[in-house]
Write a protein that holds these residues in place. Structure first.
Motif, PDB file in Angstrom:
ATOM      1  N   ARG A 112       0.688  -1.113   0.105  1.00  0.00           N
ATOM      2  CA  ARG A 112      -0.133  -0.024  -0.399  1.00  0.00           C
ATOM      3  C   ARG A 112       0.404   1.207   0.276  1.00  0.00           C
ATOM      4  NH1 ARG A 112      -5.079   1.078   2.164  1.00  0.00           N
ATOM      5  NH2 ARG A 112      -5.870   0.180   0.691  1.00  0.00           N
ATOM      6  N   SER A 123       0.555   2.899  10.142  1.00  0.00           N
ATOM      7  CA  SER A 123       0.104   1.241   9.335  1.00  0.00           C
ATOM      8  C   SER A 123      -0.204   0.380   9.802  1.00  0.00           C
ATOM      9  CB  SER A 123      -0.106   2.060   7.335  1.00  0.00           C
ATOM     10  OG  SER A 123      -0.765   3.310   7.692  1.00  0.00           O
ATOM     11  N   LEU A 127      -2.277  -2.927  11.353  1.00  0.00           N
ATOM     12  CA  LEU A 127      -2.362  -3.770  10.812  1.00  0.00           C
ATOM     13  C   LEU A 127      -1.875  -5.395  11.371  1.00  0.00           C
ATOM     14  CD1 LEU A 127      -2.638  -5.311   8.526  1.00  0.00           C
ATOM     15  CD2 LEU A 127      -1.096  -4.956   7.130  1.00  0.00           C
ATOM     16  N   MET A 285      -1.908  -8.915   4.482  1.00  0.00           N
ATOM     17  CA  MET A 285      -2.377  -7.314   3.469  1.00  0.00           C
ATOM     18  C   MET A 285      -4.190  -7.832   3.271  1.00  0.00           C
ATOM     19  SD  MET A 285       0.045  -5.308   3.809  1.00  0.00           S
ATOM     20  CE  MET A 285      -0.135  -4.572   2.311  1.00  0.00           C
ATOM     21  N   VAL A 288      -6.351  -5.203   4.944  1.00  0.00           N
ATOM     22  CA  VAL A 288      -6.465  -3.851   4.873  1.00  0.00           C
ATOM     23  C   VAL A 288      -7.567  -3.338   4.255  1.00  0.00           C
ATOM     24  CG1 VAL A 288      -4.696  -1.637   3.879  1.00  0.00           C
ATOM     25  CG2 VAL A 288      -3.736  -3.431   5.086  1.00  0.00           C
ATOM     26  N   VAL A 294      -9.181  -3.395   9.099  1.00  0.00           N
ATOM     27  CA  VAL A 294      -8.222  -2.291   9.262  1.00  0.00           C
ATOM     28  C   VAL A 294      -7.857  -1.403   8.418  1.00  0.00           C
ATOM     29  CG1 VAL A 294      -5.198  -1.982   9.737  1.00  0.00           C
ATOM     30  CG2 VAL A 294      -6.786  -4.933  10.566  1.00  0.00           C
ATOM     31  N   TYR A 295      -8.840   0.215   8.909  1.00  0.00           N
ATOM     32  CA  TYR A 295      -8.693   1.567   8.111  1.00  0.00           C
ATOM     33  C   TYR A 295      -7.311   2.139   8.090  1.00  0.00           C
ATOM     34  CZ  TYR A 295     -10.715   5.462   5.596  1.00  0.00           C
ATOM     35  OH  TYR A 295     -11.174   6.159   5.023  1.00  0.00           O
ATOM     36  N   GLN A 296      -7.184   2.903   6.854  1.00  0.00           N
ATOM     37  CA  GLN A 296      -5.590   3.693   6.434  1.00  0.00           C
ATOM     38  C   GLN A 296      -6.046   3.866   5.359  1.00  0.00           C
ATOM     39  OE1 GLN A 296      -3.632   2.364   4.415  1.00  0.00           O
ATOM     40  NE2 GLN A 296      -3.072   4.212   4.129  1.00  0.00           N
TER      41      GLN A 296
END
Ligand code: KE4
Length: 430
Positions: A112, A123, A127, A285, A288, A294-296
């Motif tokens: 990402r 992040s 994660l 991953m 994500v 998992v927010y980003q």
């Protein structure tokens, strides 16, 4: 050396910007004196606003593998500029860069793109916590992973209990789950895992430490970290913001043959523009957003200008497979010359180098962790730093930083560096 314009600008800057700088180390507080305001960079050299010219050993703290303003990166930026600078939507370029990163760093099955190493580290830790459902984070004293709250932690009284904030403004609860151990101390890592391995979400480490000065891992340290995290189901995160695409195409993990679960990248992959990344195992991953819980997010994540520069940088590396051997040779050439100068002048100092990263530590013993780095004579370093500056070499303005050589440097540049170092060491004794 004339510094009137830098001094005047520094006065003005302090009016409008805290400390007059946009990142603390630039203020020269560790070495005193006036920070040089830079007007121009070309190849291996910087020119400040007073017209002074310096061999640049900082290289913007790592991004400038090829030196300043390489034509290929400049052309890539000009070409992208014709199409626009940002869209807030997917582009073909970012797919190409993500693929190029994953091909170069095999442990990254997906990546990402974000805008800074801090964002990437923050992040990756979130994660790891989301993937494992655990809270504890293990880091090492002297390693720096950007300024996310949970990573601005230092060892608490009983390390195995809680971390203490290492900055004002970080409430104790935000570092309570961050445990800080000594770098290159496998026994303390073993002890911690045997005490609470099942609670540990991740271990985050600079596989070669650069933020206490250049401190390579002792044999077995990374391998032991890998087996413990494997055994207890914790995520191993290599912070390769500094070492990625600097020490080898595949970074320190290629050099040491230790494969992490997640990798943080930055600096070189942005080609001099703001770009970083986190990536790793596909199953992790997958957590994500928007895929997983998992927010980003980021307005300028995968920014076309930064991606264009990053792609051009990786292409320059692809087209020049011998670059890492040359950079390693430059690093060894500089280290050899500096060690000779230290011996000739009798000043207690130690040179530690790996690839094109190196540090001259003002201590006569090896530096293997933060405590030994902190035992350096920082006053002597500060005087030596100004001797280098006066002789046209822009060294890192802190004992606890690495310097970065670029492929734009020549034999004559390394000769200049070593001669300036020798004269500045000699000056210390006068
Ligand atoms: P940024 O947020 O500064 O892009 O990256 C943070 C970071 C993360 N991980 C490692 C291993 C790093 O070295 C860094 C940033 N490095 C410092 C140099 N010590 C940047 C220079 C500065 O802070 O001004």
């Amino acid at each position: 050396m004339k510094t009137e314009r830098s001094q005047a600008l520094f006065e003005q800057a302090q009016e409008w910007i805290p400390g007059g700088v946009n990142s603390p180390v630039r203020a020269f507080r560790a070495v005193q004196g006036t920070p040089r305001f830079i007007a121009h960079g070309e190849g291996a050299y910087l020119q400040d606003v007073d017209g002074n010219r310096y061999l640049d050993c900082v290289g913007s703290w790592g991004p400038l593998l090829f030196g300043h303003n390489p034509p290929a990166i400049r052309q890539a930026l000009m070409a992208q500029l014709e199409h626009g600078t940002t869209f807030g939507a997917p582009t073909e370029l970012e797919v190409q860069l993500a693929r190029a990163i994953c091909r170069a760093v095999p442990s990254c099955e997906q990546v990402r793109l974000v805008s800074s190493g801090t964002e990437a580290a923050m992040s990756a830790v979130r994660l790891a916590r989301g993937y494992t459902g655990r809270a504890k984070v293990v880091k090492f004293e002297g390693c720096y992973h950007g300024h996310a709250d949970c990573l601005l932690a230092r060892a608490g009284s009983g390390v195995a209990t809680f971390g203490l904030p290492d900055s004002a403004g970080v409430p104790p609860n935000l570092t309570a789950d961050t445990l800080t151990l000594r770098y290159n101390d496998p026994q303390s890592l073993q002890r911690l895992f045997s005490q609470m391995g099942e609670e540990i979400a991740c271990v985050i480490v600079e596989p070669v430490a650069g933020n206490m000065g250049c401190v390579p891992p002792l044999p077995g340290f990374l391998e032991q970290m890998r087996s413990l995290t494997q055994k207890y189901g914790a995520v191993l995160i290599f912070d390769e913001v500094m070492t990625g695409f600097r020490l080898a195409l595949g970074g320190a993990q290629e050099l040491y043959g230790v494969t992490p679960d997640l990798t943080i990248l930055g600096k070189v992959i942005g080609g001099g523009l703001p770009l970083a990344a986190y990536g790793g195992r596909r199953d992790i991953m997958a957590y994500v957003a928007p895929l997983g819980p998992v927010y980003q997010a980021g307005t300028l994540s995968g920014n076309p200008m930064a991606v264009a520069a990053g792609l051009a940088a990786l292409r320059l590396i692809e087209e020049d497979p011998s670059i890492y051997a040359r950079l390693k040779a430059r690093g060894e050439q500089a280290a050899r010359g500096l060690r000779e100068a230290v011996l000739d002048t009798g000043v207690p100092a130690t040179v530690q180098q790996i690839g094109s990263m190196l540090t001259l530590f003002f201590t006569d013993r090896p530096v293997t962790d933060y405590a030994s780095a902190k035992s350096c004579d920082t006053n002597r370093f500060a005087r030596w730093f100004h001797g280098m500056l006066a002789r046209g070499v822009y060294w890192a303005p802190s004992q606890f930083e690495s310097v970065f050589l670029s492929s734009a440097m020549t034999d004559a540049d390394i000769y200049l560096l070593v001669q300036a170092a020798r004269a500045s060491l000699k000056e210390l004794e006068s």
